[in-house]
Design a protein around this motif. Structure first.
Motif, PDB file in Angstrom:
ATOM      1  N   GLU A  66      29.672  25.421 -25.545  1.00 38.47           N
ATOM      2  CA  GLU A  66      29.413  26.119 -23.953  1.00 38.47           C
ATOM      3  C   GLU A  66      31.068  26.066 -23.697  1.00 38.47           C
ATOM      4  O   GLU A  66      31.332  27.334 -22.749  1.00 38.47           O
ATOM      5  CB  GLU A  66      28.935  24.892 -23.475  1.00 38.47           C
ATOM      6  CG  GLU A  66      28.408  24.996 -21.869  1.00 38.47           C
ATOM      7  CD  GLU A  66      28.034  24.115 -20.993  1.00 38.47           C
ATOM      8  OE1 GLU A  66      27.375  23.051 -21.223  1.00 38.47           O
ATOM      9  OE2 GLU A  66      28.517  23.527 -19.555  1.00 38.47           O
ATOM     10  N   ARG A  92      32.201  29.518 -22.372  1.00 35.87           N
ATOM     11  CA  ARG A  92      33.179  30.298 -20.777  1.00 35.87           C
ATOM     12  C   ARG A  92      34.479  30.803 -21.600  1.00 35.87           C
ATOM     13  O   ARG A  92      34.464  31.671 -20.630  1.00 35.87           O
ATOM     14  CB  ARG A  92      33.200  28.911 -20.251  1.00 35.87           C
ATOM     15  CG  ARG A  92      32.107  28.452 -20.416  1.00 35.87           C
ATOM     16  CD  ARG A  92      32.253  27.415 -18.415  1.00 35.87           C
ATOM     17  NE  ARG A  92      32.968  27.980 -17.762  1.00 35.87           N
ATOM     18  CZ  ARG A  92      32.132  28.183 -16.396  1.00 35.87           C
ATOM     19  NH1 ARG A  92      31.105  27.936 -16.455  1.00 35.87           N
ATOM     20  NH2 ARG A  92      32.985  28.917 -15.430  1.00 35.87           N
ATOM     21  N   ILE A 127      23.469  28.654 -19.169  1.00 35.44           N
ATOM     22  CA  ILE A 127      25.477  28.797 -18.456  1.00 35.44           C
ATOM     23  C   ILE A 127      24.448  30.058 -17.229  1.00 35.44           C
ATOM     24  O   ILE A 127      24.535  29.822 -16.030  1.00 35.44           O
ATOM     25  CB  ILE A 127      26.471  29.399 -19.580  1.00 35.44           C
ATOM     26  CG1 ILE A 127      26.594  28.900 -19.707  1.00 35.44           C
ATOM     27  CG2 ILE A 127      26.793  30.648 -18.555  1.00 35.44           C
ATOM     28  CD1 ILE A 127      27.679  28.794 -20.954  1.00 35.44           C
ATOM     29  N   HIS A 177      27.556  27.532 -12.953  1.00 38.37           N
ATOM     30  CA  HIS A 177      28.091  28.155 -13.938  1.00 38.37           C
ATOM     31  C   HIS A 177      28.085  30.141 -12.859  1.00 38.37           C
ATOM     32  O   HIS A 177      27.551  30.822 -13.770  1.00 38.37           O
ATOM     33  CB  HIS A 177      27.074  29.336 -14.888  1.00 38.37           C
ATOM     34  CG  HIS A 177      27.521  27.095 -15.653  1.00 38.37           C
ATOM     35  ND1 HIS A 177      28.452  26.202 -15.748  1.00 38.37           N
ATOM     36  CD2 HIS A 177      26.594  26.349 -16.091  1.00 38.37           C
ATOM     37  CE1 HIS A 177      28.339  25.871 -16.518  1.00 38.37           C
ATOM     38  NE2 HIS A 177      26.910  25.138 -16.675  1.00 38.37           N
ATOM     39  N   PHE A 224      30.852  32.694 -13.044  1.00 38.49           N
ATOM     40  CA  PHE A 224      30.479  33.055 -14.423  1.00 38.49           C
ATOM     41  C   PHE A 224      29.650  33.855 -14.514  1.00 38.49           C
ATOM     42  O   PHE A 224      30.202  34.999 -15.157  1.00 38.49           O
ATOM     43  CB  PHE A 224      30.148  31.827 -15.204  1.00 38.49           C
ATOM     44  CG  PHE A 224      30.780  32.417 -16.687  1.00 38.49           C
ATOM     45  CD1 PHE A 224      31.880  32.061 -17.389  1.00 38.49           C
ATOM     46  CD2 PHE A 224      30.049  31.859 -17.458  1.00 38.49           C
ATOM     47  CE1 PHE A 224      32.673  32.394 -18.150  1.00 38.49           C
ATOM     48  CE2 PHE A 224      29.855  32.165 -19.006  1.00 38.49           C
ATOM     49  CZ  PHE A 224      31.753  32.376 -19.060  1.00 38.49           C
TER      50      PHE A 224
END
Lengths: 187, 88
Positions: free
Chosen positions: A23, A27, B70, B76, B79
């Motif tokens: 994870e 990112r 995500i 998130h 992002f």
């Protein structure tokens, strides 16, 4: 450095630790790879595919004790992604600039399984899942025999070891069975 | 352990390069004269190969799960938007 953290995490709690690492890397490294793919006129889906393979390759590399990360993880993953892109779209080779670190990155030449391996894998996943799990834990999760015994419900480490060899035998025999069926065992 | 399992243990050492040179030579001599053993060892080698791809497949699944997480989790959002913008 990241890869060292990763290794330490792995020996304690394999999958859960890996999830956190993946994870964090998502990112940090995905935006760079997505920017690159977008520049190459690729789609969001292309960027996800390439990134996922790059992440797996990066992870495998960090598991090799001789591996030294000489740049940041995100730069290295971008480098892998560039190589993956070039391998897929050879015509783009001249459009992609690679720095010294990136030039030195090599991809595993057997990353994609052969047709034969794929067929065996599917067959064994169906008929020998439990053994595959045990063998996988033994060879890839780097946990002790004691821990394996506990996880799979064996009373002693000794019986876990015996079971490991029984499983090797079982899967081996399935492969033999399949190779007779396909008459393609070349040796 | 029964004999067949000991054979597997020995073949594993051979395949992983963990036998002493002289023991490896003895093993290779056996391979030459024993077709059944040859077949067994070749198939055992395939087991390790299949395992490697089993492992890779697992890793890929884990990575995909993280991706799903995500891209579907509200936490998130920023992002996700940042990435989507790149393809507009």
């Amino acid at each position: 450095m990241e890869c060292i953290q990763l290794k330490e995490g792995i020996s304690v709690q394999p999958e859960a630790a890996r999830e956190k690492v993946f994870e964090a890397l998502y990112r940090k490294a995905f935006p760079g790879v997505a920017r690159f793919v977008s520049k190459m006129n690729g789609t969001l889906e292309d960027s996800s595919d390439i990134f996922q393979d790059a992440l797996v390759i990066y992870y495998e590399k960090t598991q090799d004790e001789s591996f030294v990360l000489e740049t940041s993880a995100e730069a290295y993953i971008l480098g892998i992604a560039k190589h993956l892109w070039i391998r897929k779209f050879t015509r783009d080779r001249m459009r992609i600039s690679l720095d010294i670190t990136e030039i030195n990155i090599t991809l595993p030449n057997d990353y994609d399984p052969t047709v034969n391996i794929n067929r065996l894998l599917k067959f064994i996943e169906q008929s020998g899942r439990k053994c595959m799990e045990l063998l996988h834990t033994f060879y890839y999760e780097k946990v002790s025999m004691k821990e394996i015994a506990g996880r799979f419900g064996f009373v002693t480490e000794r019986s876990a070891t015996v079971q490991k060899f029984k499983c090797l035998e079982k899967v081996r025999d399935k492969i033999k069975e399949k190779s007779i069926a396909y008459e393609d065992f070349i040796e | 352990m029964r004999t067949s399992l000991n054979d597997i243990a020995l073949a594993e050492k051979y395949l992983l390069g963990k036998l002493e040179p002289e023991d490896a030579l003895v093993f290779e001599a056996k391979l030459l004269t024993n077709p059944v053993l040859r077949w067994n060892v070749a198939a055992q080698k395939e087991v390790y190969s299949v395992l490697k791809f089993y492992h890779r497949k697992k890793l890929k699944k884990e990575v995909q799960a993280v991706h799903q997480n995500i891209f579907n989790d509200a936490r998130h959002q920023d992002f996700k938007q940042e990435i989507i913008q790149l393809f507009k």
